[in-house]
Design a protein around this motif. Structure first.
Motif, PDB file in Angstrom:
ATOM      1  N   SER A  96      39.101  29.161  47.490  1.00  0.00           N
ATOM      2  CA  SER A  96      39.990  29.374  46.341  1.00  0.00           C
ATOM      3  C   SER A  96      41.367  28.753  46.523  1.00  0.00           C
ATOM      4  O   SER A  96      42.207  28.859  45.625  1.00  0.00           O
ATOM      5  CB  SER A  96      40.149  30.877  46.087  1.00  0.00           C
ATOM      6  N   GLY A  97      41.631  28.165  47.672  1.00  0.00           N
ATOM      7  CA  GLY A  97      42.951  27.611  47.908  1.00  0.00           C
ATOM      8  C   GLY A  97      44.006  28.667  48.161  1.00  0.00           C
ATOM      9  O   GLY A  97      45.175  28.471  47.831  1.00  0.00           O
ATOM     10  N   GLY A  98      43.595  29.807  48.735  1.00  0.00           N
ATOM     11  CA  GLY A  98      44.560  30.849  49.090  1.00  0.00           C
ATOM     12  C   GLY A  98      44.777  31.893  48.025  1.00  0.00           C
ATOM     13  O   GLY A  98      45.907  32.337  47.800  1.00  0.00           O
ATOM     14  N   ARG A  99      43.688  32.369  47.388  1.00  0.00           N
ATOM     15  CA  ARG A  99      43.827  33.340  46.290  1.00  0.00           C
ATOM     16  C   ARG A  99      43.086  34.650  46.548  1.00  0.00           C
ATOM     17  O   ARG A  99      42.948  35.468  45.649  1.00  0.00           O
ATOM     18  CB  ARG A  99      43.325  32.715  44.982  1.00  0.00           C
ATOM     19  N   ALA A 100      42.624  34.891  47.773  1.00  0.00           N
ATOM     20  CA  ALA A 100      41.829  36.074  48.070  1.00  0.00           C
ATOM     21  C   ALA A 100      42.703  37.303  48.302  1.00  0.00           C
ATOM     22  O   ALA A 100      43.844  37.207  48.753  1.00  0.00           O
ATOM     23  CB  ALA A 100      40.956  35.832  49.302  1.00  0.00           C
TER      24      ALA A 100
END
Length: 346
Positions: A96-100
């Motif tokens: 997610s490119g750092g969205r968790a």
């Protein structure tokens, strides 16, 4: 306040394309400025049974979105090894490119603990310990575990996540103890209004804020899950949600009875006459339709949001998939977006 989408569907109403609403709703949230998409963990029951592993659904959401945060609401911590949680969600973070983000829960259904029966009795402490270990592993610290021979070994999980710190919440069905624990741990709180009133929630939020500030500085983060359906006509919305939301209340009868104790002490679902139970569900529906969800028109929703802002709610997790008609729910998202825009432009 921010607005996210929340999912907890009844598998019996899934239809032929059970994840269409999840993915199309996530795309809508992603392109309309919503904060997050939340999916739960549920085992061995049709209610919520579409979501046995939020890491799997989170990975699917990551593949079709670019902006919205992707969160577990919740990971039942005592059912899993903390290293596996860190590994799976680091993959989601990378996809997610750092969205968790994760809200952890201690679990409440004894049957779920068929997966890890040894953790049921001490599940609250196991949850706190798991949160600590997952956060350390997320930072790429080494932690000591026992290997297959019982010897201590230091491990570090892979892949490394993108975010240096894991956005973390603790899920509460209303227990003041859980609110206090979240404040002391320095994590957010995710809760709902089944079994607690807005006034009761206000006191718990204030306690949470005080403990968070004392131990960690700042205010923390309060997310409130609300069943949501916004439309152009209040009577039509009531007609649409009456059946499915009453079914939801029936499936959560323990919490409904808890909420009704002040008016009718000594209520017990097992001993209630069926007609009395239906009457209670109808009274409960009226209460939640008016004050315990985001139902009705944009104007109705604004009034509810103002009351929640006044007690310190930071984000609404709009639970949308309790209505079984996917097309109807997807069409309703444009009205929810109108509510969000009206709130943001006040």
């Amino acid at each position: 306040m921010d607005f996210g989408l929340f999912y907890f569907a009844d598998e019996a109403r899934a239809g032929t394309d059970p994840y269409r609403l999840l993915l199309e709703g996530a795309r809508f949230a992603d392109t309309h400025g919503f904060s997050a998409v939340w999916t739960p963990e549920r085992h061995f029951h049709e209610f919520g049974g579409r979501y046995p592993n939020p890491a799997v659904t989170a990975a699917a959401i990551a593949a079709v979105t670019s902006n919205v945060a992707i969160r577990a609401g919740s990971v039942v911590a005592p059912l899993h090894h903390p290293a596996r949680i860190a590994e799976e969600w680091a993959v989601v973070d990378n996809l997610s490119g750092g969205r968790a983000g994760i809200s952890f829960a201690p679990g409440w259904h004894a049957v779920d603990f068929a997966l890890r029966p040894e953790n049921y009795a001490d599940r609250r402490q196991v949850t706190a310990d798991t949160i600590d270990t997952v956060r350390r592993l997320w930072r790429q610290e080494s932690v000591e575990l026992g290997d297959g021979t019982g010897e201590p070994v230091k491990i570090r999980t892979h892949p490394a996540p993108i975010q240096p710190e894991l956005p973390t919440w603790l899920t509460s069905s209303g227990s003041p103890e859980t609110f206090r624990q979240a404040g002391e741990l320095g994590v957010g709180i995710l809760t709902h209004l089944l079994g607690q009133s807005v006034d009761e929630l206000a006191g718990k939020v204030a306690d949470y804020r005080a403990r968070f500030a004392a131990g960690h500085g700042g205010n923390g983060h309060v997310v409130l899950m609300l069943h949501t359906f916004i439309g152009e006509d209040r009577a039509r919305v009531r007609e649409i949600v009456h059946g499915p939301f009453t079914d939801y209340l029936r499936s959560s009868i323990g919490l409904v009875l808890k909420a009704a104790q002040e008016l009718m002490p000594g209520l017990d679902a097992e001993s209630m006459d069926p007609e009395d139970l239906e009457f209670l569900l109808e009274v409960s529906f009226d209460r939640y339709f008016d004050t315990g969800g985001l139902f009705g028109t944009v104007e109705d929703g604004l009034a509810v949001l103002e009351s929640l802002e006044s007690i310190g709610v930071d984000e609404i997790g709009c639970l949308i998939d309790f209505v079984p008609d996917t097309d109807l729910v997807l069409d309703g998202l444009r009205h929810l977006d109108r509510l969000k825009s009206a709130w943001e432009s006040r």
